[in-house]
Design an enzyme around this catalytic site. Structure first.
Site, short mmCIF file in Angstrom:
data_model
loop_
_atom_site.label_atom_id
_atom_site.label_comp_id
_atom_site.label_asym_id
_atom_site.label_seq_id
_atom_site.Cartn_x
_atom_site.Cartn_y
_atom_site.Cartn_z
N ASP A 124 0.86 -1.18 0.00
CA ASP A 124 0.00 0.00 0.00
C ASP A 124 0.89 1.23 0.00
OD1 ASP A 124 -2.28 1.84 0.58
OD2 ASP A 124 -3.34 -0.02 1.01
N HIS A 177 2.01 1.97 -3.26
CA HIS A 177 1.10 2.90 -3.92
C HIS A 177 1.65 4.32 -3.95
CE1 HIS A 177 -2.65 0.13 -3.09
NE2 HIS A 177 -1.70 -0.46 -3.81
#
Length: 400
Positions: free
Chosen positions: A224, A247
């Site tokens: 993430d 991310h």
């Protein structure tokens, strides 16, 4: 032959200097005046199935109640532990938790009743260091993760003042690796945070409602965001982060909950992102409360094969409604962003029609296609923009 007293003293002094330098080089902060509380003396064992949580808590309580500076030591070796709460306030003026060994989480998710594995709560002047490893054993529990019910955070700082976390390795957290909430004057530095690129909701560092937080000089690669900066934060600095996989580095999510506060003053600089799904990112929820996010700077960022190198997304998770975001983004600057884009739209300013972005500056942007991607373009909606210096690809003009 007898060694002269003066020579002996000199030898002892030199040895002390050498030992101090060795500890500094190896990233271990050591204060000889600290009272030491070794968890072994409180019943800790290196047996694989023995839960050492209570031994660690007992050592902490003794250190916390100490009249002078104190240190909890988790020595070399493998120690398994369930939920650990380092509660304050403490009598000790400074309290250190030194993890020298390898701390493993209990793999039973029901062990974690408070949403975190290791929690510092209402403590001032605390340091967590030692060169050891904190392993969340998340591979056993990631199958249970979803966006509405996050798994336990490996390390949470809650209502902490003047705290430091440094020289540690975080591996495979169940949920976020580190979360800082409602705290002030926090330094996170010289950390290594790793988890598989497909591990869900395993942000490296997540910040909510803090003032004066620095996240620096670390290597972060997870499934993430490497660093995510949520609502209510003020005066946040993220610098010299090597990010990927993940991310990217994100300001957001903003506007998801009704009680959110304004965000102001975020500087993200001198970072390198490689193979991430986003780069410099600001994102807000569609149907949101009316808050502001202002004075945000992304500068001196190297993008290597990054999808969406520069992106403002005010329609995050918008598949369920057409209601526009009410988060007002103001004075967001993207400066000296360079490298390669893995998507054709390298710059995307997708702002809200209900609260258009204002003061969006793009300065010295130099992005080229990664591989066969391209040619690169920019996209813009509902944003007042200022363009300066190099614009590669050509930057978007005002699009309100």
């Amino acid at each position: 032959m007898t060694t002269p007293v003066g020579t002996t003293r000199l030898i002892v002094q030199l040895l002390g200097i050498i030992i101090a330098c060795f500890l500094t080089i190896n990233g271990v902060e050591s204060n000889p005046s600290d009272a030491v509380f070794d968890i072994i003396n409180y019943g800790a064992k290196t047996e694989p199935k023995f839960d050492n949580a209570q031994a660690i808590i007992k050592a902490w309580k003794a250190a916390c109640d100490s009249a002078g500076p104190a240190k909890v030591v988790i020595p070399a070796g493998d120690f398994m532990a369930g939920e650990v709460v380092f509660a304050g306030p403490c009598k000790s003026p400074t309290t250190t938790v030194e993890i020298q060994g390898h701390l493993f989480a209990n793999i039973d998710p029901s062990t974690y009743t408070g949403g975190s594995w290791i929690l510092f709560q209402r403590v001032d002047n605390v340091v967590m260091t030692g060169g050891g490893t904190i392993n969340g054993e998340g591979k056993h529990d990631w199958k249970y993760a979803n966006g509405d019910s996050l798994l336990a955070v490996s390390l949470r700082l809650e209502e902490v003042g003047h705290g430091k976390v440094n020289n540690l390795k975080f591996v495979d957290s169940m949920g976020y690796h580190i979360e800082v909430m409602g705290s002030h004057d926090i330094d996170l530095q010289k950390l290594t945070i790793t988890a598989p690129g497909d591990s869900p909701f395993t942000d490296g560092v997540h910040l909510t409602g803090n003032t004066n937080v620095n996240v620096t000089d670390s290597v972060i690669g997870t499934g993430d965001d490497c660093v995510s900066i949520g609502h209510g934060n003020q005066n946040i600095m993220v610098a010299r982060i090597i990010c990927g996989p993940g991310h990217g580095i994100c300001v957001g999510n903003l506007g998801k909950h009704a009680d959110e506060k304004d965000l102001k003053g975020v500087t993200i600089s001198n970072c390198t992102l490689t193979g991430t799904t986003n780069g410099a990112r600001i994102k807000t929820y569609h149907d949101s409360v009316p808050i502001t996010a202002s004075d945000i700077i992304f500068q001196d960022i190297q993008m290597n094969d990054v999808q969406n190198p520069i992106i403002i997304d005010q329609h995050y998770n918008s598949s369920t409604t057409t209601t526009q975001s009410k988060v007002k983004i103001m004075n967001a600057r993207f400066m000296n962003i360079r490298g390669s884009s893995a998507s054709a739209v390298a710059v995307s300013l997708n702002c809200s029609s209900s609260a258009p972005c204002e003061g969006i500056e793009l300065a010295d942007i130099d992005l080229v296609p990664a591989g066969s991607t391209g040619p690169l373009t920019s996209a813009c909606s509902n944003a007042k923009t200022v363009l300066k210096g190099t614009q590669n690809p050509p930057g978007p003009a005002n699009c309100v």
